[in-house]
Scaffold this motif. Structure first.
Motif, PDB file in Angstrom:
ATOM      1  N   PRO A 115      28.606  69.603  17.044  1.00 14.10           N
ATOM      2  CA  PRO A 115      29.506  68.155  16.760  1.00 14.10           C
ATOM      3  C   PRO A 115      31.106  68.565  17.074  1.00 14.10           C
ATOM      4  N   CYS A 116      31.817  67.771  17.562  1.00 15.92           N
ATOM      5  CA  CYS A 116      33.172  68.206  17.348  1.00 15.92           C
ATOM      6  C   CYS A 116      33.764  68.464  16.263  1.00 15.92           C
ATOM      7  N   SER A 148      32.014  73.023  23.367  1.00 13.68           N
ATOM      8  CA  SER A 148      31.005  71.970  23.507  1.00 13.68           C
ATOM      9  C   SER A 148      31.464  71.002  23.873  1.00 13.68           C
ATOM     10  N   ILE A 149      30.615  70.029  24.672  1.00 10.45           N
ATOM     11  CA  ILE A 149      30.918  68.711  24.946  1.00 10.45           C
ATOM     12  C   ILE A 149      30.785  67.552  24.255  1.00 10.45           C
ATOM     13  N   CYS A 150      31.615  66.759  23.817  1.00  7.81           N
ATOM     14  CA  CYS A 150      31.495  65.729  22.978  1.00  7.81           C
ATOM     15  C   CYS A 150      30.271  64.680  23.365  1.00  7.81           C
ATOM     16  N   CYS A 151      29.734  64.077  22.447  1.00 14.63           N
ATOM     17  CA  CYS A 151      28.440  63.293  22.647  1.00 14.63           C
ATOM     18  C   CYS A 151      28.837  61.825  23.051  1.00 14.63           C
ATOM     19  N   GLY A 152      30.225  61.651  23.190  1.00 20.31           N
ATOM     20  CA  GLY A 152      30.573  60.208  23.616  1.00 20.31           C
ATOM     21  C   GLY A 152      30.846  59.271  22.626  1.00 20.31           C
ATOM     22  N   GLY A 153      30.433  59.384  21.550  1.00 21.46           N
ATOM     23  CA  GLY A 153      30.062  58.492  20.361  1.00 21.46           C
ATOM     24  C   GLY A 153      31.393  58.631  19.395  1.00 21.46           C
ATOM     25  N   SER A 154      31.984  59.546  19.665  1.00 23.41           N
ATOM     26  CA  SER A 154      33.295  59.727  18.428  1.00 23.41           C
ATOM     27  C   SER A 154      34.077  58.725  18.277  1.00 23.41           C
ATOM     28  N   LEU A 155      34.705  58.791  17.040  1.00 30.29           N
ATOM     29  CA  LEU A 155      35.468  57.563  16.546  1.00 30.29           C
ATOM     30  C   LEU A 155      36.764  57.840  17.429  1.00 30.29           C
ATOM     31  N   GLY A 156      36.878  59.021  17.781  1.00 31.24           N
ATOM     32  CA  GLY A 156      38.371  59.367  18.710  1.00 31.24           C
ATOM     33  C   GLY A 156      38.275  58.919  20.236  1.00 31.24           C
ATOM     34  N   SER A 157      36.764  58.357  20.670  1.00 30.77           N
ATOM     35  CA  SER A 157      36.597  57.923  22.114  1.00 30.77           C
ATOM     36  C   SER A 157      36.656  56.557  22.048  1.00 30.77           C
ATOM     37  N   LEU A 160      38.028  54.503  25.112  1.00 29.94           N
ATOM     38  CA  LEU A 160      37.316  54.519  26.412  1.00 29.94           C
ATOM     39  C   LEU A 160      36.504  53.383  26.447  1.00 29.94           C
ATOM     40  N   GLY A 161      35.893  52.789  27.739  1.00 35.90           N
ATOM     41  CA  GLY A 161      35.240  52.023  27.852  1.00 35.90           C
ATOM     42  C   GLY A 161      33.769  52.262  27.813  1.00 35.90           C
ATOM     43  N   PHE A 162      32.792  51.333  27.933  1.00 34.44           N
ATOM     44  CA  PHE A 162      31.447  51.716  27.684  1.00 34.44           C
ATOM     45  C   PHE A 162      30.989  52.566  28.874  1.00 34.44           C
ATOM     46  N   ASP A 163      31.535  52.138  30.003  1.00 37.63           N
ATOM     47  CA  ASP A 163      30.986  53.159  31.141  1.00 37.63           C
ATOM     48  C   ASP A 163      31.479  54.688  31.150  1.00 37.63           C
ATOM     49  N   LYS A 164      32.633  54.790  30.642  1.00 34.91           N
ATOM     50  CA  LYS A 164      33.122  56.092  30.563  1.00 34.91           C
ATOM     51  C   LYS A 164      32.482  56.711  29.282  1.00 34.91           C
ATOM     52  N   ARG A 165      32.193  56.212  28.395  1.00 40.36           N
ATOM     53  CA  ARG A 165      31.466  56.732  27.192  1.00 40.36           C
ATOM     54  C   ARG A 165      30.045  57.352  27.531  1.00 40.36           C
ATOM     55  N   GLU A 166      29.270  56.333  28.250  1.00 41.26           N
ATOM     56  CA  GLU A 166      28.206  56.511  28.798  1.00 41.26           C
ATOM     57  C   GLU A 166      28.208  57.746  29.700  1.00 41.26           C
ATOM     58  N   ASP A 167      28.935  58.093  30.676  1.00 40.05           N
ATOM     59  CA  ASP A 167      29.356  59.146  31.353  1.00 40.05           C
ATOM     60  C   ASP A 167      29.336  60.228  30.406  1.00 40.05           C
ATOM     61  N   LEU A 168      30.300  60.502  29.259  1.00 41.94           N
ATOM     62  CA  LEU A 168      30.516  61.660  28.585  1.00 41.94           C
ATOM     63  C   LEU A 168      28.952  61.966  27.939  1.00 41.94           C
ATOM     64  N   CYS A 191      26.165  61.920  16.444  1.00 44.98           N
ATOM     65  CA  CYS A 191      25.660  62.511  17.853  1.00 44.98           C
ATOM     66  C   CYS A 191      24.110  62.266  17.885  1.00 44.98           C
ATOM     67  N   LYS A 192      23.397  62.302  16.949  1.00 45.90           N
ATOM     68  CA  LYS A 192      21.999  62.140  17.196  1.00 45.90           C
ATOM     69  C   LYS A 192      21.660  60.662  17.543  1.00 45.90           C
ATOM     70  N   THR A 193      22.354  59.582  17.042  1.00 38.66           N
ATOM     71  CA  THR A 193      22.371  58.262  17.440  1.00 38.66           C
ATOM     72  C   THR A 193      22.806  58.050  18.910  1.00 38.66           C
ATOM     73  N   THR A 194      23.785  58.643  19.216  1.00 41.59           N
ATOM     74  CA  THR A 194      24.357  58.436  20.796  1.00 41.59           C
ATOM     75  C   THR A 194      23.445  59.264  21.636  1.00 41.59           C
TER      76      THR A 194
END
Length: 215
Positions: A115-116, A148-157, A160-168, A191-194
């Motif tokens: 995790p980040c 490590s690559i971010c899960c995309g669910g971070s508060l820092g993200s 980003l729009g939904f599509d970009k977060r899903e791509d992450l 991270c687990k939930t995402t």
């Protein structure tokens, strides 16, 4: 604390003979991170003050946190004199090394996601891996530790729009599955939930993984 992680930690504490209490059992309070990020410092100070009162009143000598964000906030923004602040990966490993928990290493092939906030944010990389080697075969993602690559669910993200977060998220999953693991293990509830929303293989918190391998 999410119910699955809470149940796993409660089971671990009981098996290790730890005298424990859950701070958030009756709802609890946020660590204050979202309000700090929003610049509402007066409100954040109120939350911090209330949380400190609850922790001090408990008589606890150790505060164990399963959320890397909370772990970082409690270490950096709270002055809990006389109380040790540890992430649950650190604490579980201490219990294993002390012989109070004895995981039975199985044949499961696991990959660990850094995790980040726990890895880059707090420098905790080896403890989770050492812990998981007691439970199964550990393979590594192509990019791990400080890469490590971010899960995309971070508060820092959140910008980003939904599509970009899903791509992450999907990119992170492809990275994690490079070694053909049977299970993805992480040490962050977010991270687990995402990952669980998109993964075609099981995703577990490290507490769940350790608990199911206990003798």
């Amino acid at each position: 604390l999410p119910p699955a992680i809470s149940r796993a930690m409660e089971s671990l504490f009981r098996k290790a003979g730890v005298d424990y209490a859950f701070m958030d059992k009756d709802g609890g309070l946020c660590c204050g991170r979202p309000i700090l990020m929003a610049g509402r410092f007066d409100q954040a100070r109120q939350i911090i003050r209330k949380n400190k009162e609850i922790i001090k009143a408990s008589g606890a000598s150790t505060l164990v946190l399963s959320c890397p964000i909370c772990y970082k906030v409690f270490r950096e923004h709270y002055k809990l004199e006389g109380i040790r602040v540890v992430h649950h990966t650190e604490y579980m490993l201490e219990l294993v090394k002390a012989g109070r928990l004895s995981p039975d290493a199985g044949s499961d092939v696991l990959v660990y996601h850094d995790p980040c906030e726990l890895g880059r944010g707090s420098g905790i990389y080896e403890q989770p891996r050492e812990l998981l080697r007691h439970t199964g075969e550990l393979v590594e993602a192509e990019q791990n530790r400080d890469m490590s690559i971010c899960c995309g669910g971070s508060l820092g993200s959140l910008t980003l729009g939904f599509d970009k977060r899903e791509d992450l998220t999907r990119n992170a999953l492809r990275n994690l599955k490079a070694g053909n693991p049977e299970t993805i293990v992480t040490a962050c509830p977010l991270c687990k939930t995402t990952f669980a929303m998109y993964s075609d293989i099981p995703v577990e918190d490290i507490a769940e993984t350790v608990n199911k391998h206990l003798k």
